[in-house]
Design a protein around this motif. Structure first.
Motif, mmCIF file in Angstrom:
data_model
loop_
_atom_site.group_PDB
_atom_site.id
_atom_site.type_symbol
_atom_site.label_atom_id
_atom_site.label_comp_id
_atom_site.label_asym_id
_atom_site.label_seq_id
_atom_site.Cartn_x
_atom_site.Cartn_y
_atom_site.Cartn_z
ATOM 1 N N VAL A 63 0.847 -1.198 0.000
ATOM 2 C CA VAL A 63 0.000 0.000 0.000
ATOM 3 C C VAL A 63 0.879 1.245 0.000
ATOM 4 N N GLY A 64 0.806 2.017 -1.078
ATOM 5 C CA GLY A 64 1.582 3.245 -1.167
ATOM 6 C C GLY A 64 2.595 3.202 -2.295
ATOM 7 N N ALA A 65 2.782 4.348 -2.937
ATOM 8 C CA ALA A 65 3.704 4.425 -4.078
ATOM 9 C C ALA A 65 5.123 4.774 -3.657
ATOM 10 N N ARG A 66 5.323 5.201 -2.407
ATOM 11 C CA ARG A 66 6.617 5.687 -1.930
ATOM 12 C C ARG A 66 7.106 6.840 -2.812
ATOM 13 N N LEU A 67 6.169 7.731 -3.116
ATOM 14 C CA LEU A 67 6.434 8.915 -3.925
ATOM 15 C C LEU A 67 5.827 10.129 -3.216
ATOM 16 N N PRO A 68 6.226 11.357 -3.597
ATOM 17 C CA PRO A 68 5.683 12.559 -2.943
ATOM 18 C C PRO A 68 4.269 12.892 -3.412
ATOM 19 N N ILE A 69 3.326 12.007 -3.082
ATOM 20 C CA ILE A 69 1.925 12.176 -3.486
ATOM 21 C C ILE A 69 1.130 12.718 -2.302
ATOM 22 N N ARG A 88 0.247 0.715 -8.916
ATOM 23 C CA ARG A 88 -0.544 -0.226 -8.115
ATOM 24 C C ARG A 88 -0.575 0.222 -6.645
ATOM 25 N N GLY A 89 0.581 0.573 -6.103
ATOM 26 C CA GLY A 89 0.657 0.995 -4.707
ATOM 27 C C GLY A 89 -0.116 2.273 -4.438
ATOM 28 N N ALA A 90 -0.069 3.209 -5.394
ATOM 29 C CA ALA A 90 -0.808 4.465 -5.233
ATOM 30 C C ALA A 90 -2.311 4.210 -5.214
ATOM 31 N N THR A 91 -2.783 3.313 -6.066
ATOM 32 C CA THR A 91 -4.212 2.988 -6.103
ATOM 33 C C THR A 91 -4.644 2.285 -4.820
ATOM 34 N N VAL A 144 0.309 10.095 -10.627
ATOM 35 C CA VAL A 144 1.561 9.366 -10.404
ATOM 36 C C VAL A 144 2.483 9.527 -11.611
ATOM 37 N N SER A 145 1.915 9.401 -12.796
ATOM 38 C CA SER A 145 2.715 9.577 -14.010
ATOM 39 C C SER A 145 3.265 10.995 -14.097
ATOM 40 N N GLY A 146 2.427 11.977 -13.720
ATOM 41 C CA GLY A 146 2.875 13.365 -13.752
ATOM 42 C C GLY A 146 4.005 13.638 -12.779
#
Length: 475
Positions: free
Chosen positions: A89-95, A300-303, A282-284
């Motif tokens: 769970v989570g994209a490990r990105l600055p979202i 997947r993680g972001a969703t 996420v792509s942006g």
């Protein structure tokens, strides 16, 4: 603050890089300022639709305060799920996550005029919809084909069109004031216009944090203006401050549980739209901040985080969360890809949410002042939808799909009595306009052959495109 003073180019593109604390915290707060108003506004609108009184002496004041408070707390928690992650769970990105406008056309009919009694079904729908949203993470890559820009652009545009009426009502004095002489007065409109002018001025002529937080600064200026002209008595601010607690924790199932078919179906179907929006965000972020495509695991993680964050929020009486597009632009603007920067912002947001006095001050914003900010924000939602539609190849096939879906979706929004004899659950779903429009667009896009003739779009547009001989329409 320049990106070169924070780290090397390679460090700035690395999500795992942690800038010096003295620079990371202001950057994190900047992310919060960019999304703050958009995050708490849906809670205020839903409360208004439910019929909550907005004054500090209203018996509904604690409920409204709680909903604002939870908007901040669970936006912060959902953001932590994205940046820190928990297993898959989570994209490990600055979202940055926040309360989504996309669900408002579904939520408003669910609670309209019902007060606290309408919230049990609403938040049960948020929980079930959040779980369904999380499950979409397992198949998100395989269902994107059914949601091209023609569909997503149409739905986002309809979301904005459904909400612009709210902005005008707020600027004129709010729904409760509709039968009063002051509704639509120049005094009311002056507060909204001040907010709009300040917001536009900062957005176009300022730079850095002032530009990023233009709506927030516009609301602050409008707030001061409202005090100066007597629209907001200082006693009202003091009363709200005194009545709010210094600290409060979320309460599980505060409003109970009620399974409503309209709420569950509505939230589950809107999860598709939210999931596609998150894929785009996420792509942006990866393109703007790191110059690369997002990986399947990140999407997947972001969703997953979108859905899990929304389900947890519903459990405690908060509205559904999704990724915030304005913060995607902020990553590209600052050039800082660090997820830890956003983590600090999330912690700041949670702390603010645990202090009800912060929500009490937000609640004292006059409805006319809020209307100015809402007009800008909802107008931007429409503009974002139109921007998505600019990627569509406008042949005869796509114009027909768009025309039919828009006509039915917008028509049902404008004339909800047209389906007044449907069962309650189905009526709520239909009058949102979004779901029938999305279903029609998806269905027609899948079944109509892509090889339809492109000889002329004048057959659909009535010659407005300017194509073809003027003496022989449609040729």
């Amino acid at each position: 603050m320049t990106s070169s003073s924070i780290g090397t180019p390679d460090q700035l593109r690395d999500p795992d890089y942690t800038p010096p604390l003295a620079k990371a915290i202001p950057l994190g707060i900047q992310h919060v300022l960019a999304m703050f108003v958009s995050n708490v506004t849906p809670a205020i609108i839903v409360a208004g639709a439910a019929g909550f009184g907005f004054g500090s002496n209203s018996p509904d004041f604690p409920e409204l305060l709680y909903m604002i408070q939870m908007s901040m707390v669970f936006a912060g928690i959902a953001t932590l799920l994205q940046t820190v992650s928990a297993g898959p769970v989570g994209a490990r990105l600055p979202i940055v996550q926040g309360t989504s406008f996309a669900f408002l056309p579904i939520m408003i009919p669910l609670v309209a005029g019902k007060g606290v009694d309408g919230l049990a079904a609403l938040f049960t729908g948020v929980i079930v919809g959040g779980i369904f949203h999380a499950l979409l993470g397992t198949v998100i890559g395989r269902i994107r084909f059914a949601l091209p820009p023609l569909v997503t652009g149409l739905v986002v545009t309809l979301i904005g069109l459904a909400l612009v009426k709210v902005g005008i009502q707020y600027a004129a004095g709010g729904v409760p004031a509709m039968d009063k002489p002051e509704y639509g007065s120049l005094l009311n409109w002056s507060a909204a216009v001040i907010v709009i002018m300040v917001t536009l001025g900062l957005k176009f002529f300022a730079r850095g944090m002032l530009s990023v937080s233009a709506v927030l600064v516009g609301l602050i200026v409008g707030y001061v203006y409202a005090i100066a002209i007597g629209m907001l008595p200082l006693s009202a601010i003091g009363g709200s401050w005194e009545r709010a607690a210094a600290f409060a924790l979320p309460q599980p199932f505060k409003y109970g549980v009620e399974f409503s078919a309209a709420a569950i179906i509505g939230f589950c179907l809107m999860a598709f739209v939210s999931a596609v929006e998150t894929v785009g965000d996420v792509s942006g972020i990866t393109k703007g901040g790191a110059g690369r495509e997002a990986t399947d695991n990140e999407i997947r993680g972001a969703t997953f985080a979108d859905g899990v964050g929304s389900a947890i929020a519903g459990f405690f009486g908060a509205l559904p969360n999704t990724s915030f597009s304005q913060n995607v632009g902020l990553v590209a603007m600052t050039g800082v890809m660090s997820r830890h920067v956003v983590t600090y912002g999330a912690i700041f947001l949670i702390v603010c949410g645990l202090v009800p006095k912060v929500g009490a001050i937000i609640r004292t914003i006059p409805i006319e002042v809020l209307g100015g900010g809402v007009i800008v924000m909802f107008g931007m939602v429409v503009a974002a939808g139109i921007s998505m539609l600019s990627d569509v190849h406008w042949n005869r096939r796509n114009m027909v799909i768009f025309a039919i879906a828009l006509s039915i979706g917008l028509g049902l929004q404008l004339e909800p009595r047209a389906v007044q004899y449907l069962p309650d659950s189905l009526r709520i779903l239909m009058t949102s306009g979004l779901l029938p429009a999305a279903f029609i667009a998806i269905f027609l896009n899948l079944v109509l052959p892509a090889e339809l003739s492109e000889e002329s779009t004048d057959e659909v547009s009535g010659g407005l495109s300017g194509r073809g001989d003027s003496t022989t329409p449609g040729v």
